[in-house]
Design an enzyme around this catalytic site. Structure first.
Site, mmCIF file in Angstrom:
data_model
loop_
_atom_site.group_PDB
_atom_site.id
_atom_site.type_symbol
_atom_site.label_atom_id
_atom_site.label_comp_id
_atom_site.label_asym_id
_atom_site.label_seq_id
_atom_site.Cartn_x
_atom_site.Cartn_y
_atom_site.Cartn_z
ATOM 1 N N GLU A 187 0.680 -0.736 0.094
ATOM 2 C CA GLU A 187 -0.282 0.248 0.497
ATOM 3 C C GLU A 187 1.168 1.099 0.419
ATOM 4 O OE1 GLU A 187 -2.852 -0.455 3.295
ATOM 5 O OE2 GLU A 187 -3.488 -1.982 2.797
ATOM 6 N N GLU A 315 -5.849 -7.006 -1.532
ATOM 7 C CA GLU A 315 -6.657 -7.243 -0.626
ATOM 8 C C GLU A 315 -8.161 -6.743 -0.815
ATOM 9 O OE1 GLU A 315 -4.838 -5.211 2.479
ATOM 10 O OE2 GLU A 315 -3.131 -5.918 2.232
#
Length: 513
Positions: A187, A315
């Site tokens: 991320e 995710e």
């Protein structure tokens, strides 16, 4: 998941290619291909994975080992229908001297983990996963084990150190055929850009790191997440104009103009995509929600399928309640329409604060409602997939002790055949019930030679009826017919006490006043 961040990782120049296996993973035309280089065969591999976290935290080991045996957990992952596990880690956890935090492992349940380092435990898990047919993705989740850093370097940790970590892991785990690759950085966000052509350009870092990793583990895939912003005005302007802001790791809008320049067959784009339970974006409040979502997903990363890039959702997940349930259902429908079947669900762990887990707090009970939406995606890629036998049985009541005449709504679903029930006549349905006496609703379902029972108990207070619960048993999954057992007198006394507790409490409270 303590050791200082500046411990010296293996030197880049000293890393040599380890003897790797006869498998090779390739990304081609939107698919992942598993190739056996000895036989010259290949097959399509859809990754139906789940993240199991802990190595990325100060505890330095996956969670759940204080409640269960580690092999049992992996066996359950396999039994549930997953074929892959993603392991987040931080820099400290892969140091040879780092050990798990005291209390994170019950060594009476996991005696074979006693005296092992975190890295040795990780390798033991990878090795066993290989033996039962589970693929593994390694994910560099955090540098400092306390937060997700925006970039792949900090004031105390250089990019060179970061890449050395990856080369160390590529050499160590490259010999395991089930390890499919490197999820380079979890991320990227904030200052991280895409196409900025400077020190914050994540795309350029992915190229530098990917080239070095593939020298050591040429059979691996390089998983490249998106960013939060590209910091390229003409690209970010599209998001700003439409209000299509991205989650951390979701924004792959820059790939069209600035693709990752590694061998195309080695690049997998892996966005992270979330719904309202993680953060309430304005577009979740839109009156047209969830019909407004497909153009947003398409703009952020979905368009890549039209360019024949391979996408694996790195995710996704959430509480699967309220708006988040609507979001997940809509997202899976869109993925199926786009023929994007590979994913890693977040997560196995019940400890995840904003999403919850596949397991509930005991690390045994399964959240079957989440599994049901996951099974939609698995079955879309493999219609022959057989769901395990399970039952979902719930109501809209917030307590099991109700007043006389209260109404409740009961919902049920089972992946098997209902063979006994005092209310259900099919595999799925919903009924509204007015409760005038204490009642247990139950379902017994069967699939093959496996039988499961589940029940809901309600205790009614007031009216002309007394507390008269039915004597029932809770039957675990097994391979024989269920055998009921009568409740003992102690059970009846406990039930009566629970039912009368509000009245007792009220009387005691008034007397105290």
């Amino acid at each position: 998941m303590v050791i200082t961040l500046v411990l010296t990782p293996p030197a880049i120049q000293n890393v040599s290619a380890s003897p790797y296996t006869t498998v090779n993973y390739t990304a081609r035309n939107g698919l992942i291909l598993l190739q056996n280089t000895t036989c010259g065969t290949e097959r399509v591999l859809y990754l139906h994975g789940v993240s199991w976290f802990g190595f990325e935290l100060k505890d330095h080991v996956v969670y759940g080992l204080d409640k269960r045996n580690w092999k049992e957990i992996l066996n359950d992952v396999k039994r549930l229908g997953f074929n892959a596990v993603r392991f987040p880690f931080c820099s400290e956890s892969i140091r040879p001297s780092t050990r798990p935090s005291p209390g994170r492992i019950d060594y009476t349940l996991n005696p074979d983990l006693r005296n092992l380092t975190s890295l040795e435990i990780m390798e033991k898990i990878v090795e066993y996963a290989n033996s039962i047919g589970l693929y593994v993705l390694l994910d560099y989740h955090r540098i400092g084990c306390t937060e997700i850093e925006p970039l792949w370097y900090t004031e105390n940790y250089t990019e060179e150190m970061y890449i050395r970590d990856w080369l160390f892991l590529a050499e160590k785990f490259g010999r395991y055929p089930n390890v499919i690759g490197a999820d380079l950085k979890n991320e990227p966000h904030g200052r991280a850009g895409w196409g900025t052509n400077d020190e914050r350009d994540f795309r350029l870092f992915a190229e530098r790191a990917g080239r070095e990793i593939l020298k050591v583990a040429p059979q691996w895939l390089i998983f490249v997440e998106g960013t939060q912003y590209t910091h390229v005005p003409e690209i970010d302007g599209i998001m700003e104009k439409n209000g299509w802001w991205a989650f951390w790791g979701e924004n792959l809008m820059g790939v069209r103009q600035y693709p990752v320049r590694l061998p195309r067959g080695k690049v997998v784009y892996s966005p992270h995509v979330y719904g309202p339970s993680v953060y309430m974006m304005d577009y979740f409040k839109n009156p047209d929600f969830p019909r407004n979502m497909p153009p947003i997903w398409e703009a952020h990363f979905g368009y890549l399928t039209g360019l024949n890039y391979t996408i694996v959702i790195g995710e996704w997940g959430g509480r699967y309640e309220g708006l988040d349930r609507v979001w997940q259902d809509a997202f899976v429908s869109w993925l199926i329409k786009k023929r994007i079947y590979s994913f890693f669900y977040w997560c196995l762990n019940p400890e995840s604060g904003d999403t919850g887990g596949i397991f509930l707090d005991d690390w045994r009970t399964v959240n079957w409602e989440k599994m049901r939406v996951i099974y939609r995606l698995i079955k879309a890629s493999n219609p022959r997939f057989e769901e395990p036998l399970y039952i979902i049985l719930k109501s809209n009541a917030t307590t099991s002790v109700l007043g006389y005449g209260e109404k409740v709504r009961i919902y049920w679903y089972t992946s098997g055949e209902v063979v006994d029930s005092n209310f259900a006549r099919g595999s799925e349905g919903e009924i509204n019930v007015t409760l005038t006496k204490s009642t247990t609703f139950y379902i017994v379902a069967k699939k093959g030679n496996v039988t499961v029972r589940k029940e809901l108990r309600f205790y009614v207070i007031g009216g002309s009826s007394s507390v008269t619960p039915l004597a029932t048993s809770s039957v675990p999954t097994h391979k024989t017919s269920p055998e009921g057992k009568n409740s003992s007198p102690g059970v009846y006394l406990a039930i009566i006490f629970i039912a009368l507790f509000p009245l007792i409490y009220l009387l005691a409270f008034r007397r105290g006043r």
